[in-house]
Design an enzyme around this catalytic site. Sequence first.
Site, PDB file in Angstrom:
ATOM      1  N   HIS A  55       0.939  -1.050   0.217  1.00 54.43           N
ATOM      2  CA  HIS A  55       0.052   0.039   0.003  1.00 54.43           C
ATOM      3  C   HIS A  55       0.894   1.303   0.012  1.00 54.43           C
ATOM      4  CE1 HIS A  55      -0.074   1.359   4.382  1.00 54.43           C
ATOM      5  NE2 HIS A  55       0.015   0.197   4.604  1.00 54.43           N
TER       6      HIS A  55
ATOM      7  N   GLU B 204      -5.380   1.471   1.917  1.00 54.27           N
ATOM      8  CA  GLU B 204      -5.542   0.360   2.828  1.00 54.27           C
ATOM      9  C   GLU B 204      -5.731   0.778   4.217  1.00 54.27           C
ATOM     10  OE1 GLU B 204      -3.261  -2.269   5.829  1.00 54.27           O
ATOM     11  OE2 GLU B 204      -3.080  -0.227   5.390  1.00 54.27           O
ATOM     12  N   GLU B 205      -5.235   2.101   4.477  1.00 51.86           N
ATOM     13  CA  GLU B 205      -5.627   2.706   5.929  1.00 51.86           C
ATOM     14  C   GLU B 205      -6.892   2.527   6.312  1.00 51.86           C
ATOM     15  OE1 GLU B 205      -3.221   2.096   8.149  1.00 51.86           O
ATOM     16  OE2 GLU B 205      -1.129   2.682   7.138  1.00 51.86           O
TER      17      GLU B 205
ATOM     18  N   HIS C  83       2.033   4.651  12.862  1.00 53.51           N
ATOM     19  CA  HIS C  83       0.804   5.859  12.691  1.00 53.51           C
ATOM     20  C   HIS C  83       1.049   7.011  13.395  1.00 53.51           C
ATOM     21  CE1 HIS C  83      -2.206   2.559  11.217  1.00 53.51           C
ATOM     22  NE2 HIS C  83      -1.242   2.510  10.538  1.00 53.51           N
TER      23      HIS C  83
ATOM     24  N   ASP D  53       4.176  -4.770   3.717  1.00 52.94           N
ATOM     25  CA  ASP D  53       3.641  -3.860   4.687  1.00 52.94           C
ATOM     26  C   ASP D  53       4.523  -3.630   5.837  1.00 52.94           C
ATOM     27  OD1 ASP D  53       2.157  -1.921   5.932  1.00 52.94           O
ATOM     28  OD2 ASP D  53       0.189  -2.985   5.738  1.00 52.94           O
TER      29      ASP D  53
ATOM     30  N   ASP E 229       5.599   2.690   7.284  1.00 51.89           N
ATOM     31  CA  ASP E 229       3.917   2.138   6.763  1.00 51.89           C
ATOM     32  C   ASP E 229       3.537   3.136   5.813  1.00 51.89           C
ATOM     33  OD1 ASP E 229       1.910   0.966   7.008  1.00 51.89           O
ATOM     34  OD2 ASP E 229       1.095   1.925   8.923  1.00 51.89           O
TER      35      ASP E 229
HETATM   36  N1  PHE Z   1      -1.988  -3.017   7.861  1.00 45.83           N
HETATM   37  C1  PHE Z   1      -1.228  -2.331   9.003  1.00 45.83           C
HETATM   38  C2  PHE Z   1      -1.455  -0.706   8.741  1.00 45.83           C
HETATM   39  O1  PHE Z   1      -1.009  -0.321   7.372  1.00 45.83           O
HETATM   40  C3  PHE Z   1       0.018  -2.587   9.484  1.00 45.83           C
HETATM   41  C4  PHE Z   1       0.196  -3.683  10.052  1.00 45.83           C
HETATM   42  C5  PHE Z   1       0.903  -4.624   9.264  1.00 45.83           C
HETATM   43  C6  PHE Z   1      -0.144  -4.155  11.127  1.00 45.83           C
HETATM   44  C7  PHE Z   1       1.113  -5.923   9.777  1.00 45.83           C
HETATM   45  C8  PHE Z   1       0.026  -5.409  11.679  1.00 45.83           C
HETATM   46  C9  PHE Z   1       0.651  -6.061  11.020  1.00 45.83           C
HETATM   47  O2  PHE Z   1      -1.510   0.113   9.697  1.00 45.83           O
HETATM   48 ZN    ZN Z   2      -0.839   1.629   8.676  1.00 42.64          ZN
HETATM   49 ZN    ZN Z   3       0.687  -0.512   6.599  1.00 43.99          ZN
END
Ligand code: PHE
Ligand code: ZN
Ligand code: ZN
Length: 284
Positions: free
Chosen positions: A85, A131-132, A247, A160, A97
Amino acid sequence: APDISVTNVQAHLTQLNSIATSNGGNRRAGSAGYTASVSYVKGKLQAAGYTVTEQTCTTCTYPASNLIAEWPQGPADQVVMFGAHLDSVAAGPGINDNGSGSATLLENALVLAQQNPTMTKRVRFAWWNGEEQGLQGSKFYVNQLTATQRGYIKGYYNFDMVASPNGGYFINRITSTTAAPLKAYWDSFGLQPEENTEGQGRSDDYSFANVGIPTSGYAAGASYTKTSAQASKWGGTAGSAYDSCYHRSCDTTANINATILNRAADGVAYAIWQLAVGGTPTND
Ligand code: PHE
Ligand code: ZN
Ligand code: ZN
């Protein structure tokens, strides 16, 4: 498989960080920072010879493009797909991230084009919007595929958060056949990877798994705490989060573990070469 330059991957991260800084501090889905991120990745891919498709995710909370790039060699009905993402949260620039996964795939795509090897499978890369907000861009993508097109995708690999500063070596569905090349590469360094339990159902591989496409991927961890056993085998700080800037506004280029990033980027190249390169030339 080629060695992927972690310096080049980090240069992409520097650009994504600058894009965030110039656009209100983030690259949130549908924002100016997101659109500029799409332009950056797209420009690099086009310069390398890819035909790049922008698919507007119209059902996303913040409609904007998914970016799809396929290397036009190998059989079109046997596809291995690699995705990350490209959007961040609103709180910060999203460099671990998920600039980390996005830059890892971008540099791999550029190296594949530059090497132009004989392909036994078709390789497709994707950078997702939304994605978020709940895996929205990848869900939109799989929903618009026909059953036949879904059947062509033999595996989907997700990236990710692959450079968490206090990270570990996690693999999605680690015992699966799909995961085998990713696992073999990390095993070759004795890294003792573990199942990505933290990430289950939480990133874009879930959109593919939900329509029956086999998935795997690398991750280095988010807000969960590193155990003492993990610190013993991987280093880092037991009792602290894999990524304490998860985040947050501090998810900048300073929030990157270059060792894990390098091993993730090289493992992607290893997997591409194992899965899709070599053998006897085939006609499309
Ligand atoms: N998908 C979550 C995000 O983008 C990140 C994440 C990945 C969290 C793997 C936990 C494990 O915020
Ligand atoms: Zn994230
Ligand atoms: Zn992520």
